[in-house]
Design a protein around this motif. Structure first.
Motif, PDB file in Angstrom:
ATOM      1  N   GLU A  23       6.102 -14.663 -21.458  1.00 57.95           N
ATOM      2  CA  GLU A  23       6.454 -15.982 -20.917  1.00 57.95           C
ATOM      3  C   GLU A  23       6.415 -15.957 -19.390  1.00 57.95           C
ATOM      4  OE1 GLU A  23       7.555 -19.921 -20.475  1.00 57.95           O
ATOM      5  OE2 GLU A  23       6.752 -18.832 -22.210  1.00 57.95           O
ATOM      6  N   TYR A  24       6.902 -14.863 -18.814  1.00 53.94           N
ATOM      7  CA  TYR A  24       6.855 -14.737 -17.354  1.00 53.94           C
ATOM      8  C   TYR A  24       5.419 -14.745 -16.849  1.00 53.94           C
ATOM      9  CZ  TYR A  24       6.887 -12.725 -12.727  1.00 53.94           C
ATOM     10  OH  TYR A  24       6.657 -12.518 -11.396  1.00 53.94           O
ATOM     11  N   ARG A  42      11.622  -8.199 -27.890  1.00 55.18           N
ATOM     12  CA  ARG A  42      12.119  -9.361 -27.151  1.00 55.18           C
ATOM     13  C   ARG A  42      11.717  -9.295 -25.687  1.00 55.18           C
ATOM     14  NH1 ARG A  42      17.994  -9.293 -27.580  1.00 55.18           N
ATOM     15  NH2 ARG A  42      17.848  -7.231 -28.481  1.00 55.18           N
ATOM     16  N   GLN A  43      11.730  -8.083 -25.110  1.00 61.13           N
ATOM     17  CA  GLN A  43      11.310  -7.939 -23.717  1.00 61.13           C
ATOM     18  C   GLN A  43       9.833  -8.273 -23.575  1.00 61.13           C
ATOM     19  OE1 GLN A  43      13.462  -6.775 -20.879  1.00 61.13           O
ATOM     20  NE2 GLN A  43      11.752  -7.936 -20.061  1.00 61.13           N
ATOM     21  N   SER A  62       8.232 -10.433 -25.348  1.00 66.81           N
ATOM     22  CA  SER A  62       8.150 -11.893 -25.407  1.00 66.81           C
ATOM     23  C   SER A  62       8.524 -12.518 -24.073  1.00 66.81           C
ATOM     24  CB  SER A  62       9.076 -12.418 -26.508  1.00 66.81           C
ATOM     25  OG  SER A  62       9.095 -13.836 -26.523  1.00 66.81           O
ATOM     26  N   VAL A  63       9.593 -12.008 -23.447  1.00 65.70           N
ATOM     27  CA  VAL A  63      10.023 -12.524 -22.146  1.00 65.70           C
ATOM     28  C   VAL A  63       8.953 -12.260 -21.093  1.00 65.70           C
ATOM     29  CG1 VAL A  63      11.691 -12.190 -20.266  1.00 65.70           C
ATOM     30  CG2 VAL A  63      12.491 -12.360 -22.625  1.00 65.70           C
ATOM     31  N   VAL A  98      13.593 -17.704 -18.133  1.00 68.28           N
ATOM     32  CA  VAL A  98      12.979 -16.380 -18.243  1.00 68.28           C
ATOM     33  C   VAL A  98      13.851 -15.327 -17.572  1.00 68.28           C
ATOM     34  CG1 VAL A  98      10.999 -14.962 -17.564  1.00 68.28           C
ATOM     35  CG2 VAL A  98      10.637 -17.287 -18.402  1.00 68.28           C
ATOM     36  N   ASN A 132      11.386  -5.062 -17.664  1.00 64.94           N
ATOM     37  CA  ASN A 132      12.575  -5.744 -17.157  1.00 64.94           C
ATOM     38  C   ASN A 132      12.644  -5.646 -15.640  1.00 64.94           C
ATOM     39  OD1 ASN A 132      15.746  -5.770 -16.546  1.00 64.94           O
ATOM     40  ND2 ASN A 132      15.387  -6.817 -18.478  1.00 64.94           N
ATOM     41  N   ARG A 146      17.127 -14.664 -19.573  1.00 65.87           N
ATOM     42  CA  ARG A 146      16.885 -13.817 -20.741  1.00 65.87           C
ATOM     43  C   ARG A 146      16.607 -12.382 -20.309  1.00 65.87           C
ATOM     44  NH1 ARG A 146      12.026 -16.703 -23.500  1.00 65.87           N
ATOM     45  NH2 ARG A 146      12.116 -14.912 -24.925  1.00 65.87           N
ATOM     46  N   ASN A 147      15.910 -12.217 -19.191  1.00 71.80           N
ATOM     47  CA  ASN A 147      15.601 -10.883 -18.687  1.00 71.80           C
ATOM     48  C   ASN A 147      16.870 -10.151 -18.262  1.00 71.80           C
ATOM     49  OD1 ASN A 147      13.264  -9.091 -17.948  1.00 71.80           O
ATOM     50  ND2 ASN A 147      14.281  -9.165 -15.956  1.00 71.80           N
TER      51      ASN A 147
END
Length: 233
Positions: free
Chosen positions: A79-80, A72-73, A75-76, A137, A209, A140-141
């Motif tokens: 996106e970032y 998931r990180q 994916s984030v 973003v 992160n 979620r982070n």
């Protein structure tokens, strides 16, 4: 034995990409260096992977959550990176004016836009668009950061429980896997190697992160500007 990937530290990645340089202060370069750092992290994450395991009851859940967090990180972070590339001019502008009050930032935007030769060149509308795209973003982070902290504690407990097995696996790895039988042991079927991979997964997730969290001051500056405009409106 399949050798696991030892995750590099965030400081090493930033130094390699130039993000920690005290050079000319070129804001655009600083933005692109951060994108380069994300690209390096992405490559390391892909090497470690997100494989789920069934190695030991009671251990599998912790290890598979580690894999899920990294996935998931990743994916984030992807996106970032997309938003950073799409709004590089906004990031460069805000970097150049970091630390300014909302009033000072608004003045800088007004002055910049007054010199723009077209509507497309104005920074004000671009900042509004950037805020909308990056808010989700960062939210979620932040949530993943909370999960990371909790999972690091659980993994730390597992590491202490399997300390002997992990020490043997580490020694065998550094010796190059001298025993042929070890060739069948991987992080997908051996509890010690699986825990070592989970440590790498959480380290990489933490680095990703933290890298995105460096953007928080920029987001706070935009939010402060928005609040100021709403108060005046």
């Amino acid at each position: 034995m399949n050798k696991w990937i030892l995750a590099p530290t965030l400081a090493a990645i930033l130094a390699t990409s130039g993000c920690m340089s005290n050079g000319s202060g070129n804001e655009q370069a600083a933005t692109m260096n951060r994108v380069d750092a994300i690209a390096t992290l992405s490559e390391n994450i892909e090497k470690v992977g997100f494989n789920r395991v069934e190695v030991s009851p009671g251990v599998d859940e912790v290890l598979n959550i580690c894999a899920s967090i990294l996935e998931r990180q990743y994916s984030v972070m992807d996106e970032y990176r997309t938003q950073a590339e799409n709004h590089a001019d906004v990031q460069a502008f805000l970097y150049a004016h970091q630390g300014k009050t909302p009033e000072q930032l608004q003045l800088a935007i007004t002055e910049f836009d007054a010199g723009a030769t077209s509507e497309e060149d104005k920074i004000g509308p671009k900042i509004v668009a950037y805020q909308a795209s990056i808010d989700e973003v960062t939210q979620r982070n932040t949530q993943l950061g909370i999960e990371l902290t909790a999972q690091l504690i659980k993994l730390g407990y597992l590491t202490s429980q399997y300390g002997g097995e992990i020490a043997k696996a580490t020694a065998a790895n550094w010796l190059g896997g001298m025993m042929k039988a070890d060739d069948e042991r991987t992080a997908d079927n051996d509890v010690a190697l699986a825990i070592l991979r989970a440590k790498d997964q959480l380290e990489l997730a933490s680095d990703a992160n933290e890298l995105i969290s460096l953007e928080q001051e920029t987001i706070e500056a935009i939010d402060g500007l928005q609040e100021e405009l709403e108060a005046k409106g």
